[in-house]
Design a protein around this motif. Structure first.
Motif, PDB file in Angstrom:
ATOM      1  N   PRO A  31      -2.349   1.393  -8.902  1.00 21.21           N
ATOM      2  CA  PRO A  31      -1.479   0.420  -8.224  1.00 21.21           C
ATOM      3  C   PRO A  31      -2.284  -0.487  -7.292  1.00 21.21           C
ATOM      4  O   PRO A  31      -3.202  -0.015  -6.604  1.00 21.21           O
ATOM      5  CB  PRO A  31      -0.524   1.293  -7.420  1.00 21.21           C
ATOM      6  N   ILE A  32      -1.942  -1.761  -7.297  1.00 23.34           N
ATOM      7  CA  ILE A  32      -2.612  -2.749  -6.445  1.00 23.34           C
ATOM      8  C   ILE A  32      -1.548  -3.546  -5.705  1.00 23.34           C
ATOM      9  O   ILE A  32      -0.632  -4.098  -6.327  1.00 23.34           O
ATOM     10  CB  ILE A  32      -3.467  -3.723  -7.277  1.00 23.34           C
ATOM     11  N   ILE A  33      -1.649  -3.610  -4.393  1.00 22.16           N
ATOM     12  CA  ILE A  33      -0.778  -4.487  -3.596  1.00 22.16           C
ATOM     13  C   ILE A  33      -1.511  -5.811  -3.463  1.00 22.16           C
ATOM     14  O   ILE A  33      -2.501  -5.913  -2.746  1.00 22.16           O
ATOM     15  CB  ILE A  33      -0.465  -3.880  -2.220  1.00 22.16           C
ATOM     16  N   GLN A  34      -1.031  -6.822  -4.195  1.00 20.62           N
ATOM     17  CA  GLN A  34      -1.664  -8.134  -4.123  1.00 20.62           C
ATOM     18  C   GLN A  34      -1.286  -8.849  -2.830  1.00 20.62           C
ATOM     19  O   GLN A  34      -2.107  -9.567  -2.269  1.00 20.62           O
ATOM     20  CB  GLN A  34      -1.277  -8.987  -5.324  1.00 20.62           C
ATOM     21  N   ASP A  98      -3.488   8.371  -5.931  1.00 26.50           N
ATOM     22  CA  ASP A  98      -2.756   8.511  -4.673  1.00 26.50           C
ATOM     23  C   ASP A  98      -1.879   7.296  -4.415  1.00 26.50           C
ATOM     24  O   ASP A  98      -2.191   6.193  -4.881  1.00 26.50           O
ATOM     25  CB  ASP A  98      -3.740   8.671  -3.502  1.00 26.50           C
ATOM     26  N   PRO A  99      -0.781   7.467  -3.643  1.00 27.22           N
ATOM     27  CA  PRO A  99       0.041   6.311  -3.272  1.00 27.22           C
ATOM     28  C   PRO A  99      -0.793   5.276  -2.514  1.00 27.22           C
ATOM     29  O   PRO A  99      -1.733   5.614  -1.797  1.00 27.22           O
ATOM     30  CB  PRO A  99       1.112   6.912  -2.365  1.00 27.22           C
ATOM     31  N   VAL A 100      -0.427   4.010  -2.688  1.00 26.66           N
ATOM     32  CA  VAL A 100      -1.077   2.903  -1.993  1.00 26.66           C
ATOM     33  C   VAL A 100      -0.051   2.333  -1.025  1.00 26.66           C
ATOM     34  O   VAL A 100       1.118   2.133  -1.398  1.00 26.66           O
ATOM     35  CB  VAL A 100      -1.537   1.824  -2.999  1.00 26.66           C
ATOM     36  N   ARG A 101      -0.484   2.070   0.231  1.00 24.31           N
ATOM     37  CA  ARG A 101       0.457   1.601   1.248  1.00 24.31           C
ATOM     38  C   ARG A 101      -0.097   0.393   1.998  1.00 24.31           C
ATOM     39  O   ARG A 101      -1.305   0.266   2.166  1.00 24.31           O
ATOM     40  CB  ARG A 101       0.737   2.713   2.259  1.00 24.31           C
ATOM     41  N   SER A 102       0.831  -0.430   2.454  1.00 25.05           N
ATOM     42  CA  SER A 102       0.505  -1.529   3.353  1.00 25.05           C
ATOM     43  C   SER A 102       1.637  -1.611   4.374  1.00 25.05           C
ATOM     44  O   SER A 102       2.804  -1.461   4.027  1.00 25.05           O
ATOM     45  CB  SER A 102       0.393  -2.845   2.576  1.00 25.05           C
ATOM     46  N   THR A 103       1.274  -1.829   5.634  1.00 27.05           N
ATOM     47  CA  THR A 103       2.270  -1.882   6.705  1.00 27.05           C
ATOM     48  C   THR A 103       2.152  -3.199   7.441  1.00 27.05           C
ATOM     49  O   THR A 103       1.050  -3.695   7.693  1.00 27.05           O
ATOM     50  CB  THR A 103       2.052  -0.707   7.697  1.00 27.05           C
ATOM     51  N   LEU A 104       3.300  -3.772   7.773  1.00 28.90           N
ATOM     52  CA  LEU A 104       3.315  -4.953   8.635  1.00 28.90           C
ATOM     53  C   LEU A 104       4.381  -4.766   9.710  1.00 28.90           C
ATOM     54  O   LEU A 104       5.338  -4.023   9.541  1.00 28.90           O
ATOM     55  CB  LEU A 104       3.498  -6.248   7.848  1.00 28.90           C
ATOM     56  N   THR A 105       4.178  -5.448  10.821  1.00 30.42           N
ATOM     57  CA  THR A 105       5.058  -5.321  11.977  1.00 30.42           C
ATOM     58  C   THR A 105       5.873  -6.587  12.149  1.00 30.42           C
ATOM     59  O   THR A 105       5.325  -7.692  12.095  1.00 30.42           O
ATOM     60  CB  THR A 105       4.239  -5.063  13.255  1.00 30.42           C
ATOM     61  N   VAL A 106       7.186  -6.418  12.348  1.00 29.39           N
ATOM     62  CA  VAL A 106       8.068  -7.527  12.722  1.00 29.39           C
ATOM     63  C   VAL A 106       8.371  -7.339  14.203  1.00 29.39           C
ATOM     64  O   VAL A 106       8.976  -6.344  14.605  1.00 29.39           O
ATOM     65  CB  VAL A 106       9.357  -7.536  11.880  1.00 29.39           C
TER      66      VAL A 106
END
Length: 113
Positions: A31-34, A98-106
């Motif tokens: 998995p790739i988060i573009q 493994d799971p791929v994650r990205s986090t952003l803050t609002v």
């Protein structure tokens, strides 16, 4: 041995005709988060209850989810949230490896906090 990344193996066969060798590449399509973005800059605030739009684009994922509050989503899309306080949103992709994650803050300005 189970590969955890794209791997090239060399297969060799020996017989009456001699030795033959050939490389074989196993591509896992991890998995790739573009992209995973919001309609706001990181230092921008919205007033509590105003909309924030999150957008994402993911490749090779079996499942894609946004937490909190988004649940399972498609590999590409956008969604509006109406946060009442500053919230970290996490995009999680599962598939091979493994799971791929990205986090952003609002960031939310709330005069009552």
């Amino acid at each position: 041995m189970i590969p955890t990344k794209d791997t090239t193996y060399r297969l060799t066969a020996t017989g009456d005709g001699g030795v033959v060798s050939q490389p074989v590449t196993i591509q896992l399509n991890l998995p790739i988060i573009q992209s995973f973005t919001s309609n706001m800059s990181p230092d921008q605030y919205i007033t509590h209850g105003q909309p924030a739009t999150l957008q994402w684009n993911v490749l090779h994922a079996a499942t894609v989810s946004i937490d909190p509050g988004g649940g399972l989503v498609k590999a590409q899309g956008s969604v509006q949230f109406f946060p009442m306080k500053t919230t970290d949103y996490t995009l999680t992709c599962t598939g091979v490896g493994d799971p791929v994650r990205s986090t952003l803050t609002v960031n939310v300005w709330n005069p009552w906090e």
